[in-house]
Scaffold this motif. Sequence first.
Motif, mmCIF file in Angstrom:
data_model
loop_
_atom_site.group_PDB
_atom_site.id
_atom_site.type_symbol
_atom_site.label_atom_id
_atom_site.label_comp_id
_atom_site.label_asym_id
_atom_site.label_seq_id
_atom_site.Cartn_x
_atom_site.Cartn_y
_atom_site.Cartn_z
ATOM 1 N N GLN A 266 15.004 -2.959 3.998
ATOM 2 C CA GLN A 266 14.370 -3.561 2.651
ATOM 3 C C GLN A 266 12.871 -2.739 2.390
ATOM 4 O O GLN A 266 12.675 -2.533 1.210
ATOM 5 N N LEU A 267 12.474 -2.314 3.562
ATOM 6 C CA LEU A 267 10.947 -1.733 3.385
ATOM 7 C C LEU A 267 11.226 -0.279 2.729
ATOM 8 O O LEU A 267 10.239 0.259 2.541
ATOM 9 N N ALA A 268 12.519 0.104 2.536
ATOM 10 C CA ALA A 268 12.690 1.623 1.971
ATOM 11 C C ALA A 268 12.259 1.533 0.499
ATOM 12 O O ALA A 268 12.082 2.315 -0.234
ATOM 13 N N ASP A 269 12.428 0.270 -0.019
ATOM 14 C CA ASP A 269 11.931 0.080 -1.549
ATOM 15 C C ASP A 269 10.623 -0.086 -1.667
ATOM 16 O O ASP A 269 9.799 -1.072 -1.670
ATOM 17 N N LYS A 270 9.717 0.986 -1.620
ATOM 18 C CA LYS A 270 8.315 0.802 -1.673
ATOM 19 C C LYS A 270 7.906 0.569 -2.869
ATOM 20 O O LYS A 270 6.485 0.223 -3.245
ATOM 21 N N GLU A 271 8.637 0.318 -4.190
ATOM 22 C CA GLU A 271 8.047 0.073 -5.541
ATOM 23 C C GLU A 271 7.660 -1.375 -5.308
ATOM 24 O O GLU A 271 7.113 -2.072 -5.933
ATOM 25 N N GLN A 272 8.768 -2.146 -4.411
ATOM 26 C CA GLN A 272 8.484 -3.580 -4.157
ATOM 27 C C GLN A 272 7.480 -4.119 -2.893
ATOM 28 O O GLN A 272 6.803 -5.016 -2.991
ATOM 29 N N PHE A 273 7.837 -3.293 -1.997
ATOM 30 C CA PHE A 273 7.047 -3.593 -0.601
ATOM 31 C C PHE A 273 6.280 -2.468 -0.120
ATOM 32 O O PHE A 273 6.794 -1.149 -0.040
ATOM 33 N N THR A 274 5.151 -2.863 0.532
ATOM 34 C CA THR A 274 4.287 -1.951 1.048
ATOM 35 C C THR A 274 4.143 -2.465 2.690
ATOM 36 O O THR A 274 3.610 -3.755 2.840
ATOM 37 N N LEU A 275 4.389 -1.550 3.638
ATOM 38 C CA LEU A 275 4.180 -1.989 5.097
ATOM 39 C C LEU A 275 2.750 -1.768 5.385
ATOM 40 O O LEU A 275 2.145 -0.474 5.161
ATOM 41 N N LEU A 276 1.859 -2.757 5.935
ATOM 42 C CA LEU A 276 0.394 -2.394 5.887
ATOM 43 C C LEU A 276 0.166 -1.861 7.414
ATOM 44 O O LEU A 276 0.945 -1.863 8.270
ATOM 45 N N MET A 314 13.555 12.016 14.131
ATOM 46 C CA MET A 314 13.722 10.875 13.627
ATOM 47 C C MET A 314 12.130 10.110 13.466
ATOM 48 O O MET A 314 11.571 10.182 14.572
ATOM 49 N N ASP A 315 11.881 9.673 12.394
ATOM 50 C CA ASP A 315 10.640 8.914 12.361
ATOM 51 C C ASP A 315 10.807 7.592 11.670
ATOM 52 O O ASP A 315 11.790 7.085 11.376
ATOM 53 N N THR A 316 9.805 6.747 11.409
ATOM 54 C CA THR A 316 10.146 5.282 11.156
ATOM 55 C C THR A 316 10.564 5.339 9.698
ATOM 56 O O THR A 316 11.454 4.408 9.287
ATOM 57 N N GLU A 317 10.071 6.078 8.780
ATOM 58 C CA GLU A 317 10.694 6.157 7.284
ATOM 59 C C GLU A 317 12.144 6.561 7.336
ATOM 60 O O GLU A 317 12.980 6.047 6.458
ATOM 61 N N SER A 318 12.601 7.743 8.179
ATOM 62 C CA SER A 318 13.970 7.935 8.186
ATOM 63 C C SER A 318 14.818 6.792 8.770
ATOM 64 O O SER A 318 15.886 6.527 8.040
ATOM 65 N N LEU A 319 14.470 6.245 9.651
ATOM 66 C CA LEU A 319 15.096 5.257 10.434
ATOM 67 C C LEU A 319 15.182 4.103 9.318
ATOM 68 O O LEU A 319 16.183 3.402 9.188
ATOM 69 N N THR A 320 14.315 3.741 8.828
ATOM 70 C CA THR A 320 14.192 2.617 7.800
ATOM 71 C C THR A 320 15.205 3.030 6.691
ATOM 72 O O THR A 320 16.011 1.922 6.048
#
Length: 336
Positions: A266-276, A314-320
């Motif tokens: 769900q964190l891939a939806d950056k318009e709704q969610f921001t990981l701090l 592979m990084d956090t964004e691609s795995l998300t």
Amino acid sequence: EIGVRLVGSEMCIRDSIYTMAVARQKKRQSTQNKEESFMKLKLKKAVIVAVCLAMMTSLAACQSKENKDGGSEGKKEEAVIRVGSKDFTEGMIVSEVYSLALEDAGYKVERVFDIAGSVIHTSLINDEIDMYPEYTGTALLSVLGMDVITDPQKVYDTVKEEYEKQFQLTWLDYSQANDGQGLVIRTAVANELGIKTISDMQKHASELRFASQGEFDEREDGIPALEKAYGKLDWKSSKIYDNGLKYEVLSNDEADVAPVYTTEGQLADKEQFTLLEDDKKVWPPYNLAPVIQDSVLEAHPDIADILNKISASMDTESLTALNARVDTVSYTHLRA
């Protein structure tokens, strides 16, 4: 008296028939639920394969050319590499990526997926599998039982050395993909208040509604650890919600901040969610890396190069994003 007995017998018969009917219905429902769960898992695995194939198209083609020209094709054709996987989406995705890369390089692969996280290390040292993807933080804290280290390189160096010493297992290169503890905030609120880090969040805690999961408030690595590093978190409100509902709660504007794991789809939806950003490095890193038996790597040393290229990509964004592509598939059409 005979009439009373007959009526009583009829009632007993009706009760028995009703009980049997209820039991049959429960059994039928249980069977349907098992079938549906099986079909959902089967579909999820198919989706995982499709997603991983799409990801591997260019990278695997490059590896195939480089590795198949290495002169060890005969040995590869004879070898079967048993790739294990933990029993959740991300574990299966990464294991499938490893498997596809190995197959593309000429190896035969036996997939041994859906192994419980609590026993997969035992499966490796008992020679039931040859390799699987593991998290550096899990190895440090759960397998080795060592103290917390928050520097990613130091964690990796420690587990690499200890695994070789204790288990004759090799940690190949670790990826930048980090599936650790984190906090998510609604993007609209983050933009409004200028919040990017947990330090920023702490300053605005009195304006924020916290979606707790209960145990996170008490856990040593939860709120107590955050407050020790960042200061008191004096929330505007704090309510307990089921973990599975946290994104729904945030989307419905019932809360602003919640605990998460950093590669949740769900964190891939950056318009709704921001990981701090955990700017004070409270939480240990959970970087992914292949762990493989020394004997397998000695027999097939090119496996290191094959899988290290996967880790490098592979990084956090691609795995998300990969998690999102699998977990956002609807399975409701499986049963009319």
